[in-house]
Design a protein around this motif. Structure first.
Motif, PDB file in Angstrom:
ATOM      1  N   ALA A 197      43.941 -10.781 -14.431  1.00  0.00           N
ATOM      2  CA  ALA A 197      43.855 -10.974 -16.062  1.00  0.00           C
ATOM      3  C   ALA A 197      44.889 -10.566 -16.845  1.00  0.00           C
ATOM      4  O   ALA A 197      44.743 -10.630 -17.910  1.00  0.00           O
ATOM      5  CB  ALA A 197      42.440 -10.074 -16.332  1.00  0.00           C
ATOM      6  N   ASP A 198      46.031 -10.032 -16.244  1.00  0.00           N
ATOM      7  CA  ASP A 198      47.211  -9.602 -16.942  1.00  0.00           C
ATOM      8  C   ASP A 198      46.920  -8.518 -17.944  1.00  0.00           C
ATOM      9  O   ASP A 198      47.564  -8.732 -19.067  1.00  0.00           O
ATOM     10  CB  ASP A 198      47.670 -10.709 -17.751  1.00  0.00           C
ATOM     11  N   ILE A 199      46.230  -7.488 -17.543  1.00  0.00           N
ATOM     12  CA  ILE A 199      45.940  -6.399 -18.442  1.00  0.00           C
ATOM     13  C   ILE A 199      46.141  -5.195 -17.456  1.00  0.00           C
ATOM     14  O   ILE A 199      45.994  -5.120 -16.281  1.00  0.00           O
ATOM     15  CB  ILE A 199      44.626  -6.249 -19.078  1.00  0.00           C
ATOM     16  N   GLU A 200      46.404  -4.044 -18.124  1.00  0.00           N
ATOM     17  CA  GLU A 200      46.379  -2.737 -17.356  1.00  0.00           C
ATOM     18  C   GLU A 200      44.948  -2.141 -17.658  1.00  0.00           C
ATOM     19  O   GLU A 200      44.402  -2.303 -18.528  1.00  0.00           O
ATOM     20  CB  GLU A 200      47.254  -1.747 -18.143  1.00  0.00           C
ATOM     21  N   THR A 201      44.490  -1.467 -16.589  1.00  0.00           N
ATOM     22  CA  THR A 201      43.038  -0.949 -16.444  1.00  0.00           C
ATOM     23  C   THR A 201      43.151   0.607 -16.338  1.00  0.00           C
ATOM     24  O   THR A 201      43.983   0.933 -15.646  1.00  0.00           O
ATOM     25  CB  THR A 201      42.393  -1.589 -15.112  1.00  0.00           C
ATOM     26  N   LEU A 202      42.311   1.312 -17.040  1.00  0.00           N
ATOM     27  CA  LEU A 202      42.218   2.921 -16.656  1.00  0.00           C
ATOM     28  C   LEU A 202      41.303   2.858 -15.849  1.00  0.00           C
ATOM     29  O   LEU A 202      40.268   2.510 -15.533  1.00  0.00           O
ATOM     30  CB  LEU A 202      41.791   3.360 -18.027  1.00  0.00           C
ATOM     31  N   THR A 203      41.947   3.811 -14.859  1.00  0.00           N
ATOM     32  CA  THR A 203      41.153   4.126 -13.485  1.00  0.00           C
ATOM     33  C   THR A 203      40.854   5.402 -13.585  1.00  0.00           C
ATOM     34  O   THR A 203      41.729   6.614 -13.925  1.00  0.00           O
ATOM     35  CB  THR A 203      42.044   3.787 -12.302  1.00  0.00           C
ATOM     36  N   ILE A 204      39.715   5.958 -13.235  1.00  0.00           N
ATOM     37  CA  ILE A 204      39.184   7.204 -13.238  1.00  0.00           C
ATOM     38  C   ILE A 204      38.559   7.832 -11.753  1.00  0.00           C
ATOM     39  O   ILE A 204      37.548   7.113 -11.492  1.00  0.00           O
ATOM     40  CB  ILE A 204      38.216   7.629 -14.596  1.00  0.00           C
ATOM     41  N   ALA A 205      39.181   8.575 -11.207  1.00  0.00           N
ATOM     42  CA  ALA A 205      38.584   9.202 -10.018  1.00  0.00           C
ATOM     43  C   ALA A 205      37.309  10.171 -10.369  1.00  0.00           C
ATOM     44  O   ALA A 205      37.456  11.248 -11.010  1.00  0.00           O
ATOM     45  CB  ALA A 205      39.510   9.904  -9.310  1.00  0.00           C
ATOM     46  N   ALA A 206      36.008   9.579  -9.970  1.00  0.00           N
ATOM     47  CA  ALA A 206      34.914  10.429 -10.516  1.00  0.00           C
ATOM     48  C   ALA A 206      33.710  10.158  -9.540  1.00  0.00           C
ATOM     49  O   ALA A 206      33.756   9.142  -9.077  1.00  0.00           O
ATOM     50  CB  ALA A 206      34.574   9.984 -11.877  1.00  0.00           C
ATOM     51  N   ASP A 207      32.973  11.038  -9.562  1.00  0.00           N
ATOM     52  CA  ASP A 207      31.740  11.025  -8.509  1.00  0.00           C
ATOM     53  C   ASP A 207      30.551  11.240  -9.463  1.00  0.00           C
ATOM     54  O   ASP A 207      30.550  12.046 -10.094  1.00  0.00           O
ATOM     55  CB  ASP A 207      31.632  12.273  -7.630  1.00  0.00           C
ATOM     56  N   VAL A 208      29.740  10.072  -9.614  1.00  0.00           N
ATOM     57  CA  VAL A 208      28.601   9.986 -10.404  1.00  0.00           C
ATOM     58  C   VAL A 208      27.534  11.130 -10.133  1.00  0.00           C
ATOM     59  O   VAL A 208      26.677  11.503 -10.883  1.00  0.00           O
ATOM     60  CB  VAL A 208      28.002   8.821 -10.535  1.00  0.00           C
ATOM     61  N   THR A 209      27.648  11.899  -8.856  1.00  0.00           N
ATOM     62  CA  THR A 209      26.707  12.822  -8.585  1.00  0.00           C
ATOM     63  C   THR A 209      27.124  14.024  -9.044  1.00  0.00           C
ATOM     64  O   THR A 209      26.504  15.200  -9.091  1.00  0.00           O
ATOM     65  CB  THR A 209      26.382  12.965  -7.116  1.00  0.00           C
ATOM     66  N   LYS A 210      28.431  14.310 -10.001  1.00  0.00           N
ATOM     67  CA  LYS A 210      28.794  15.495 -10.593  1.00  0.00           C
ATOM     68  C   LYS A 210      28.743  15.561 -12.096  1.00  0.00           C
ATOM     69  O   LYS A 210      29.463  14.660 -12.570  1.00  0.00           O
ATOM     70  CB  LYS A 210      30.128  15.865  -9.689  1.00  0.00           C
ATOM     71  N   PRO A 211      27.898  16.159 -12.496  1.00  0.00           N
ATOM     72  CA  PRO A 211      27.810  16.060 -13.921  1.00  0.00           C
ATOM     73  C   PRO A 211      29.329  16.130 -14.726  1.00  0.00           C
ATOM     74  O   PRO A 211      29.606  15.424 -15.599  1.00  0.00           O
ATOM     75  CB  PRO A 211      26.817  17.012 -14.396  1.00  0.00           C
ATOM     76  N   GLU A 212      29.907  16.943 -14.138  1.00  0.00           N
ATOM     77  CA  GLU A 212      31.301  17.334 -14.946  1.00  0.00           C
ATOM     78  C   GLU A 212      32.296  16.212 -14.772  1.00  0.00           C
ATOM     79  O   GLU A 212      32.779  15.734 -15.774  1.00  0.00           O
ATOM     80  CB  GLU A 212      32.023  18.630 -14.609  1.00  0.00           C
TER      81      GLU A 212
END
Length: 260
Positions: free
Chosen positions: A55-70
């Motif tokens: 798609a020729d765009i930069e994407t924000l990537t976030i390492a996150a675990d949905v089981t951790k509220p923080e």
């Protein structure tokens, strides 16, 4: 048709592969700004490279675990800090878990609910204030058509996803006054890494196309669906083209569910 997604910001959980990744690509091709989160940083990097190439765009990537509220709060805050807004949330994180009732212990029940139900709750709770402040938004909860009419040996996923469907309806009423639409797409048999492993295990003599069209799957349209087909429906439901649709569900299952 103009879907009205140019410049909109979408955050997708479980966005590094499968339906989540294909949905990110579809949003990006419609002009949206995309943030994806998942636990595996290597998979996130590979996903971002794929989106950039497609798609020729930069994407924000976030390492996150949905089981951790923080982690959920941080993922939403990182998206806001990077893009300055959040218009669409796609709660897609989760993996299929299907066993007979008597083989599921308390820990497995709790783990599945934590991942599929509470993960969506945590992300929505963090995202809603930002959507409200900007005048509205859309939340898509990815569930399963099994949740409506669960077959044997479909737990705990069918139960967790049924809870997600009930939550979708209740949230749609609570948030309508804020112009935040909440819907669910109910996934049926769609090509995935899990399904490909099953194909190679059960029918290695067949090509994928042969396996996908095998009558044993009992799909009225005669084949297993693909991730792009699911992504297109998700994008439509989140777009301005569906601006009068909230509190509803759409099956993406080739007609295999016995209920609407």
């Amino acid at each position: 048709m103009d879907l009205g997604l140019t410049g909109k910001v979408v955050l997708i959980t479980g966005g590094s592969r499968g339906i989540g990744l294909e949905t990110a690509v579809a949003f990006a091709l419609e002009g949206a700004k995309v943030a994806i989160c998942a636990r595996d940083e290597a998979q996130l990097k590979a996903a971002a490279d794929h989106i950039r190439q497609t798609a020729d765009i930069e994407t924000l990537t976030i390492a996150a675990d949905v089981t951790k509220p923080e982690d959920c709060i941080r993922a939403v805050n990182d998206t806001m800090q990077h893009y300055g807004q959040l218009d669409i949330l796609v709660n897609n994180a989760g993996a299929a878990a299907a066993r007979p009732f008597e083989l599921i212990d308390d820990e497995q029940w709790a783990s599945d609910l934590d991942l599929k139900l509470f993960g969506a709750i945590r992300f929505a709770r963090a995202a809603v204030p930002h959507m409200r402040e900007s005048g509205g938004g859309a939340i898509i909860n990815v569930t399963t058509s099994w949740a409506k009419t669960p077959p044997a040996s479909s737990m705990p996923s069918s139960v967790s996803r049924a809870a997600g469907q009930a939550m979708t309806k209740a949230m749609s009423h609570d948030l309508a006054k804020d112009q935040i639409r909440v819907n669910t797409v109910c996934i049926g048999t769609i090509r995935s890494a899990q399904l490909e492993a099953r194909w190679k295990r059960e029918s290695p003599e067949l090509t994928w196309e042969q396996y996908a069209r095998d009558p044993r799957h009992n799909i009225p349209l005669g084949r297993i669906g693909n991730t792009e087909e699911a992504a297109k429906v998700i994008v439509f439901m989140a777009s301005d083209a569906a601006s009068y649709v909230t509190g509803t569900s759409i099956n993406i299952d080739g007609g295999s569910a016995p209920s609407l």
